[in-house]
Design an enzyme around this catalytic site. Structure first.
Site, PDB file in Angstrom:
ATOM      1  N   HIS A 218      30.668   5.285 -10.135  1.00 27.74           N
ATOM      2  CA  HIS A 218      31.155   5.749 -11.436  1.00 27.74           C
ATOM      3  C   HIS A 218      31.354   7.262 -11.415  1.00 27.74           C
ATOM      4  O   HIS A 218      30.552   8.022 -11.962  1.00 27.74           O
ATOM      5  CB  HIS A 218      30.183   5.334 -12.538  1.00 27.74           C
ATOM      6  N   ASP A 259      34.717   6.098 -18.475  1.00 25.76           N
ATOM      7  CA  ASP A 259      33.349   6.150 -17.941  1.00 25.76           C
ATOM      8  C   ASP A 259      32.804   7.573 -17.966  1.00 25.76           C
ATOM      9  O   ASP A 259      31.955   7.938 -17.142  1.00 25.76           O
ATOM     10  CB  ASP A 259      33.301   5.609 -16.503  1.00 25.76           C
ATOM     11  N   ASP A 368      39.783  -1.620 -15.135  1.00 26.01           N
ATOM     12  CA  ASP A 368      38.412  -1.196 -14.865  1.00 26.01           C
ATOM     13  C   ASP A 368      37.759  -1.995 -13.744  1.00 26.01           C
ATOM     14  O   ASP A 368      36.920  -1.470 -13.003  1.00 26.01           O
ATOM     15  CB  ASP A 368      37.589  -1.322 -16.155  1.00 26.01           C
TER      16      ASP A 368
END
Length: 494
Positions: A218, A259, A368
């Site tokens: 991430h 994110d 995603d």
């Protein structure tokens, strides 16, 4: 630093920062230390490279690349390597110069301090150095061949095989800034929404900086990858002819910030550790709410949309949040059931703003988690990165004697097991419904890649199991051989 003719000459006996030495042709050397005070222009013209400060643009440092520089090993510097080195410990905000470049060091001519504005990245870097915090993003100083290759890649940004890892290297770790800025320009959104270029650039820099580069998965590269995938989906025929410029702007911003400030752990971890974010958002879509609020904070801090009416700004922030909240994987079945119902009834009308927004939500959900749908070379890298992040969380849970999430236990799970399960129960149902909605070559390509990638992981699992079984058999045979040698001796003694 003494600046003369805006082109400093550094003698060989003067210390030079390591980050400069590691660049190709990034500094000029002179054999005479006396040249540092007042170099002869004829001698300057013979140099192969130099650091220069361009007076026409005082916000950036330009490095002229005129040739290779080699430094002898006895000088004490590390050998040349092609990589990015931040300007650690150097504050370029204050540059000193002398009035009259021909003055000798003993001259009584007074000095004056020249303050030059820094680009946002260097200002943030300098302030972080003063606070003792590490730099988050590298400085965007690249050789021309690198930037040229990055531009060539952007010409094929709509290709599903787009290698975001290579693009990130070519942009010196600035893939998210470069890609998002390019797409906004390509759609003409900067002119259409009258976005201030300085505010936009500052916003993108802050967004990239707020992604944690120490997260294996991430991070800003993941955000850039999702943004590129979102562009591919919005480029599909059904969406391309239906989406408004407003929809496209929201889709790109949501992809880039979906994110933002991710801590590298999942929601259950935040809840069981009583993290303040879990309390703030009442254990509901904790991370997604934080990403949304962080994005809104940067929009307001930079004033990117400050020229728009207040009501329009608030609506944009709400709809941005609606898109980001849709990426909550715990609500996957809710969105998927609703999507499937619309497709079964055939009542999706893309002239309806609410329906277009829902399709954008589904597109962002697909973007995603599209890693299993990429070619194997890319998909495998993403699989290893996300599993590494899971296992890091598991290690923290073990260290602090918390209940270990089974998905995050490296002693129980493998990359292959996690990916096979994810493709089977999460990715495949979602992308199958997306293919029903948009039955195009891209959709079939994604499903095809997913099938091949799953088969590859199954094959790797079988190979690992076979090798493990063979090792166990060898160990068993060795143990049996040792035992058989001991038995006759014991029977003979008896």
């Amino acid at each position: 630093m003494e600046v003369c003719y805006q082109l400093p000459v550094l003698p060989l006996d003067r210390p030079v920062p390591k980050h400069v030495l590691s660049r190709r042709g990034a500094i000029s050397f002179s054999s005479s230390s006396s040249l540092f005070g007042a170099p002869d222009p004829r001698q300057l013209s013979q140099r192969r490279g130099a650091i220069s400060y361009d007076s026409s643009d005082q916000t950036a440092l330009y490095i002229r690349m005129l040739g290779d520089v080699r430094v002898r090993s006895q000088v004490g510097f590390e050998p040349e390597q092609r990589s990015s080195h931040p300007y650690m410990g150097i504050d370029f905000r204050n540059l000193h110069t002398r009035l009259g470049c021909g003055a000798t060091p003993a001259s009584s001519t007074p000095e004056r301090r020249v303050r030059r504005l820094l680009s946002l990245q260097r200002y943030l870097h300098s302030s972080r150095l003063l606070r003792g915090a590490p730099q988050q993003i590298p400085l965007p100083i690249l050789d021309e061949d690198y930037t040229g290759q990055a531009r060539c890649m952007l010409e094929k940004v709509g290709n599903w095989n787009f290698d975001i890892f290579l693009f990130d290297r070519l942009t010196n770790g600035n893939s998210l800034i470069t890609l998002t800025f390019h797409l906004l320009n390509q759609y003409g959104l900067v002119e259409l929404f009258q976005l201030d270029m300085v505010k936009l650039w500052r916003f993108l820099v802050l967004v990239q900086e707020d992604y944690h580069s120490n997260n294996p998965y991430h991070n800003a590269v993941h955000a850039a990858d999702v943004t590129q995938a979102m562009y591919c989906y919005m480029h599909e025929p059904l969406l391309a002819k239906s989406l408004t410029s407003y929809d496209i702007l929201l889709g790109l911003l949501a992809a880039a910030t979906h994110d933002l400030d991710h801590p590298g752990v999942n929601q259950p971890f935040l809840i069981k550790t009583d993290h303040y974010l879990a309390s703030l958002y009442r254990n509901t879509s904790v991370l997604e709410n934080h990403h949304w609020k962080s994005a809104v904070g940067l929009l307001r801090e930079t004033g990117l949309f400050s020229h728009l009416p207040t009501e329009d700004r608030l609506n944009m922030e709400r709809e941005l949040g609606s898109l980001i909240l849709a990426t909550d994987i715990s609500r996957q079945n809710d969105y998927l059931s609703r999507f499937r119902l619309h497709l079964d009834q055939g009542n999706l009308c893309l002239t309806n703003a609410n329906h277009r927004h829902f399709v954008l939500q589904m597109a962002l959900k697909c973007a995603d988690i599209c890693n299993p749908c990429r070619p194997w070379e890319l998909s495998k890298q993403w699989s290893e990165k996300v599993t590494d992040e899971f296992f890091q969380q598991g290690d923290i849970e073990k260290k602090h004697k918390l209940e270990v999430n089974p998905l995050c236990d490296r002693e129980v799970n493998t990359v292959g097991n996690i990916q096979i399960g994810f493709m089977t129960y999460v990715a495949k149902p979602l992308f199958a419904e997306w293919a029903r909605f948009s039955d195009t070559r891209l959709s079939q390509t994604m499903l095809g890649h997913m099938g091949l990638n799953k088969a590859s992981w199954v094959s790797l699992q079988q190979q690992e199991q076979s090798s493990s079984a063979a090792e166990e058999a060898e160990l068993g045979a060795a143990a049996a051989t040792g035992a058989s040698k001991d038995i006759p001796q014991g029977s003979g003694a008896s």
